[in-house]
Design an enzyme around this catalytic site. Structure first.
Site, PDB file in Angstrom:
ATOM      1  N   ALA A  61      42.288  37.401  27.758  1.00 51.27           N
ATOM      2  CA  ALA A  61      40.996  36.722  27.788  1.00 51.27           C
ATOM      3  C   ALA A  61      40.413  36.654  29.198  1.00 51.27           C
ATOM      4  O   ALA A  61      39.265  36.258  29.374  1.00 51.27           O
ATOM      5  CB  ALA A  61      41.141  35.298  27.227  1.00 51.27           C
ATOM      6  N   CYS A  62      41.183  37.073  30.196  1.00 48.27           N
ATOM      7  CA  CYS A  62      40.773  36.992  31.601  1.00 48.27           C
ATOM      8  C   CYS A  62      40.231  38.340  32.070  1.00 48.27           C
ATOM      9  O   CYS A  62      40.938  39.353  31.997  1.00 48.27           O
ATOM     10  CB  CYS A  62      41.967  36.562  32.460  1.00 48.27           C
ATOM     11  SG  CYS A  62      41.684  36.680  34.234  1.00 48.27           S
ATOM     12  N   GLY A  63      39.006  38.361  32.564  1.00 44.20           N
ATOM     13  CA  GLY A  63      38.400  39.597  33.034  1.00 44.20           C
ATOM     14  C   GLY A  63      39.162  40.231  34.190  1.00 44.20           C
ATOM     15  O   GLY A  63      39.342  41.448  34.226  1.00 44.20           O
TER      16      GLY A  63
END
Length: 115
Positions: free
Chosen positions: A10-12
């Site tokens: 979920a972390c870019g």
């Protein structure tokens, strides 16, 4: 080259770091640390290899870090590690390990230091 990434999809920044590893042809082991958190000893080892303290590996902007009063200088590294094991969302990411070292890859370009 083999690489292990402690990854949050979920972390870019974590996704971009994984992309760099794949583009560079690394044989990547992906550890979704929210599902399979590292042990306290493993976190300690990773931070020691990276040359950073557990405090530097703490995701301070996570609300839970404030709720647990972990952001003040009075909290021991041991207490921070224990909180991370109980609440892996507190682990700043992505952490990448290769034979050349360990980096907390913020920004993602820092992964190139260990490729």
């Amino acid at each position: 080259m083999k690489a292990t990434i402690y990854h949050n999809p979920a972390c870019g920044t974590s996704r971009k770091t994984l992309e760099i590893l794949q583009q560079e042809g690394a044989d990547v082991t992906v550890v979704e640390y929210l599902k399979t958190p590292p042990s306290k000893d493993e976190l300690k080892r990773l931070y020691e290899r990276a040359g950073i303290s557990p405090r530097e590996g703490l995701r301070e902007k996570e609300q839970l870090a404030q709720d647990l009063d972990l952001t003040g200088g009075h909290v021991s590294d041991n207490a921070i590690l224990e909180a991370m094991v109980e609440n892996p969302i507190l682990i700043n990411r992505p952490i990448v390990e290769t034979e050349k070292g360990v980096r907390l890859c913020r920004p993602q370009e820092q992964v190139r230091d260990i490729l």
